[in-house]
Design a protein around this motif. Structure first.
Motif, PDB file in Angstrom:
ATOM      1  N   PHE A 194      25.001  19.881  71.438  1.00 55.53           N
ATOM      2  CA  PHE A 194      24.644  21.091  72.170  1.00 55.53           C
ATOM      3  C   PHE A 194      25.777  22.104  72.127  1.00 55.53           C
ATOM      4  CE2 PHE A 194      24.674  23.396  76.263  1.00 55.53           C
ATOM      5  CZ  PHE A 194      23.527  24.146  76.076  1.00 55.53           C
ATOM      6  N   LEU A 195      26.996  21.654  72.331  1.00 54.98           N
ATOM      7  CA  LEU A 195      28.146  22.558  72.313  1.00 54.98           C
ATOM      8  C   LEU A 195      28.395  23.108  70.908  1.00 54.98           C
ATOM      9  CD1 LEU A 195      30.109  23.716  74.299  1.00 54.98           C
ATOM     10  CD2 LEU A 195      31.612  21.800  73.893  1.00 54.98           C
ATOM     11  N   GLY A 196      28.132  22.293  69.896  1.00 54.65           N
ATOM     12  CA  GLY A 196      28.252  22.776  68.522  1.00 54.65           C
ATOM     13  C   GLY A 196      27.233  23.866  68.216  1.00 54.65           C
ATOM     14  N   TRP A 197      26.006  23.682  68.699  1.00 51.62           N
ATOM     15  CA  TRP A 197      24.983  24.710  68.522  1.00 51.62           C
ATOM     16  C   TRP A 197      25.379  25.998  69.239  1.00 51.62           C
ATOM     17  CZ3 TRP A 197      21.155  25.521  65.333  1.00 51.62           C
ATOM     18  CH2 TRP A 197      20.578  24.441  64.671  1.00 51.62           C
ATOM     19  N   LEU A 198      25.891  25.875  70.449  1.00 51.40           N
ATOM     20  CA  LEU A 198      26.312  27.075  71.188  1.00 51.40           C
ATOM     21  C   LEU A 198      27.369  27.852  70.413  1.00 51.40           C
ATOM     22  CD1 LEU A 198      26.664  26.073  74.950  1.00 51.40           C
ATOM     23  CD2 LEU A 198      25.139  27.756  73.965  1.00 51.40           C
ATOM     24  N   ASN A 199      28.412  27.167  69.972  1.00 51.71           N
ATOM     25  CA  ASN A 199      29.498  27.841  69.250  1.00 51.71           C
ATOM     26  C   ASN A 199      29.025  28.392  67.909  1.00 51.71           C
ATOM     27  OD1 ASN A 199      31.881  27.695  70.897  1.00 51.71           O
ATOM     28  ND2 ASN A 199      31.826  25.504  70.611  1.00 51.71           N
ATOM     29  N   GLY A 200      28.222  27.636  67.191  1.00 50.28           N
ATOM     30  CA  GLY A 200      27.760  28.071  65.874  1.00 50.28           C
ATOM     31  C   GLY A 200      26.834  29.268  65.935  1.00 50.28           C
ATOM     32  N   VAL A 201      25.871  29.239  66.841  1.00 49.44           N
ATOM     33  CA  VAL A 201      24.932  30.362  66.954  1.00 49.44           C
ATOM     34  C   VAL A 201      25.645  31.609  67.469  1.00 49.44           C
ATOM     35  CG1 VAL A 201      22.892  31.159  68.214  1.00 49.44           C
ATOM     36  CG2 VAL A 201      22.897  28.911  67.167  1.00 49.44           C
ATOM     37  N   ALA A 202      26.555  31.441  68.418  1.00 51.44           N
ATOM     38  CA  ALA A 202      27.304  32.599  68.917  1.00 51.44           C
ATOM     39  C   ALA A 202      28.178  33.198  67.811  1.00 51.44           C
ATOM     40  CB  ALA A 202      28.161  32.198  70.112  1.00 51.44           C
ATOM     41  N   ALA A 203      28.773  32.352  66.975  1.00 45.30           N
ATOM     42  CA  ALA A 203      29.574  32.862  65.860  1.00 45.30           C
ATOM     43  C   ALA A 203      28.698  33.618  64.867  1.00 45.30           C
ATOM     44  CB  ALA A 203      30.304  31.719  65.160  1.00 45.30           C
ATOM     45  N   LEU A 204      27.501  33.097  64.583  1.00 43.86           N
ATOM     46  CA  LEU A 204      26.595  33.806  63.675  1.00 43.86           C
ATOM     47  C   LEU A 204      26.150  35.146  64.254  1.00 43.86           C
ATOM     48  CD1 LEU A 204      24.349  30.956  62.270  1.00 43.86           C
ATOM     49  CD2 LEU A 204      26.016  32.343  61.036  1.00 43.86           C
ATOM     50  N   ILE A 205      25.902  35.189  65.540  1.00 47.47           N
ATOM     51  CA  ILE A 205      25.494  36.446  66.174  1.00 47.47           C
ATOM     52  C   ILE A 205      26.635  37.459  66.115  1.00 47.47           C
ATOM     53  CG2 ILE A 205      24.918  37.489  68.403  1.00 47.47           C
ATOM     54  CD1 ILE A 205      23.235  34.992  68.955  1.00 47.47           C
ATOM     55  N   LEU A 206      27.866  37.016  66.377  1.00 50.86           N
ATOM     56  CA  LEU A 206      29.001  37.942  66.297  1.00 50.86           C
ATOM     57  C   LEU A 206      29.215  38.457  64.880  1.00 50.86           C
ATOM     58  CD1 LEU A 206      31.826  36.633  68.642  1.00 50.86           C
ATOM     59  CD2 LEU A 206      30.326  38.583  68.930  1.00 50.86           C
ATOM     60  N   VAL A 207      29.056  37.587  63.894  1.00 48.31           N
ATOM     61  CA  VAL A 207      29.204  38.030  62.500  1.00 48.31           C
ATOM     62  C   VAL A 207      28.096  39.017  62.151  1.00 48.31           C
ATOM     63  CG1 VAL A 207      29.045  37.261  60.105  1.00 48.31           C
ATOM     64  CG2 VAL A 207      30.485  36.026  61.699  1.00 48.31           C
ATOM     65  N   GLY A 208      26.871  38.713  62.579  1.00 46.52           N
ATOM     66  CA  GLY A 208      25.767  39.637  62.322  1.00 46.52           C
ATOM     67  C   GLY A 208      25.965  40.978  62.997  1.00 46.52           C
ATOM     68  N   PHE A 209      26.512  40.965  64.201  1.00 42.46           N
ATOM     69  CA  PHE A 209      26.779  42.223  64.905  1.00 42.46           C
ATOM     70  C   PHE A 209      27.899  42.994  64.229  1.00 42.46           C
ATOM     71  CE2 PHE A 209      28.671  44.646  68.472  1.00 42.46           C
ATOM     72  CZ  PHE A 209      27.570  45.447  68.746  1.00 42.46           C
ATOM     73  N   SER A 210      28.938  42.291  63.777  1.00 47.40           N
ATOM     74  CA  SER A 210      30.067  42.964  63.120  1.00 47.40           C
ATOM     75  C   SER A 210      29.654  43.579  61.787  1.00 47.40           C
ATOM     76  CB  SER A 210      31.209  41.980  62.877  1.00 47.40           C
ATOM     77  OG  SER A 210      31.744  41.554  64.098  1.00 47.40           O
ATOM     78  N   LEU A 211      28.721  42.925  61.081  1.00 51.31           N
ATOM     79  CA  LEU A 211      28.273  43.445  59.786  1.00 51.31           C
ATOM     80  C   LEU A 211      27.166  44.480  59.913  1.00 51.31           C
ATOM     81  CD1 LEU A 211      28.277  40.165  57.692  1.00 51.31           C
ATOM     82  CD2 LEU A 211      29.946  42.023  57.659  1.00 51.31           C
ATOM     83  N   GLY A 212      26.657  44.679  61.123  1.00 50.82           N
ATOM     84  CA  GLY A 212      25.618  45.673  61.327  1.00 50.82           C
ATOM     85  C   GLY A 212      24.209  45.157  61.120  1.00 50.82           C
ATOM     86  N   VAL A 213      24.040  43.844  60.946  1.00 53.26           N
ATOM     87  CA  VAL A 213      22.711  43.273  60.779  1.00 53.26           C
ATOM     88  C   VAL A 213      21.954  43.316  62.105  1.00 53.26           C
ATOM     89  CG1 VAL A 213      21.439  41.173  60.168  1.00 53.26           C
ATOM     90  CG2 VAL A 213      23.490  41.805  58.905  1.00 53.26           C
ATOM     91  N   VAL A 214      22.648  42.994  63.181  1.00 51.31           N
ATOM     92  CA  VAL A 214      22.084  43.032  64.524  1.00 51.31           C
ATOM     93  C   VAL A 214      22.718  44.213  65.252  1.00 51.31           C
ATOM     94  CG1 VAL A 214      21.852  41.782  66.699  1.00 51.31           C
ATOM     95  CG2 VAL A 214      21.833  40.531  64.551  1.00 51.31           C
ATOM     96  N   GLY A 215      21.927  45.087  65.811  1.00 50.91           N
ATOM     97  CA  GLY A 215      22.466  46.231  66.547  1.00 50.91           C
ATOM     98  C   GLY A 215      23.188  47.203  65.653  1.00 50.91           C
TER      99      GLY A 215
END
Length: 136
Positions: A24-45
């Motif tokens: 569960f903790l691995g999923w939390l960290n992994g998904v949050a890292a993917l969301i931050l990368v997507g936000f930084s690259l402009g894919v999300v928002g």
């Protein structure tokens, strides 16, 4: 059937529950890292300028690494317990691996919390840039 089989199985059950917590903790960290990368690259928002998210991303990836190491140490502790059960000689040889697994779990949870705190603080501390036009 070996009369110690039930005891041997019971000694390994606590680590199977621990692996679920690590997953569960691995999923939390992994998904949050993917969301931050997507936000930084402009894919999300893409319509919002992304703040500097290098430190929160590094913390999330360190938390993911700590989760993987914690799973490894939990596995080693479980193998030690099972080996002790088969030998019939119970010792405290699994304690170092179990302690390292708990420290990795704690570090991973703290890294997730710190990354969320820093990412949210970064978004609040960067005020929107107001464009002002000078008259001629």
């Amino acid at each position: 059937m070996d009369p110690r089989a039930q005891q041997i199985r019971a000694s390994g059950m606590s680590f199977s529950m621990l692996s679920g917590a690590f997953r569960f903790l691995g999923w939390l960290n992994g998904v949050a890292a993917l969301i931050l990368v997507g936000f930084s690259l402009g894919v999300v928002g893409g319509d919002i300028a992304a703040p500097d998210l290098q430190i929160p991303l590094a913390l999330l990836l360190a938390g993911l690494l700590a989760t993987c190491l914690g799973l490894l140490f939990a596995y080693l502790a479980q193998v030690s317990l099972l080996r002790q059960g088969y030998n019939g000689h119970l010792t405290r040889g699994h304690w170092p691996a179990q302690l390292l697994a708990m420290l990795c779990y704690l570090f991973s949870a703290l890294a997730f919390c710190a990354a969320c705190w820093l990412a949210a603080g970064q978004a609040v501390s960067d005020p929107p840039q107001m464009t002002s036009y000078a008259k001629r």
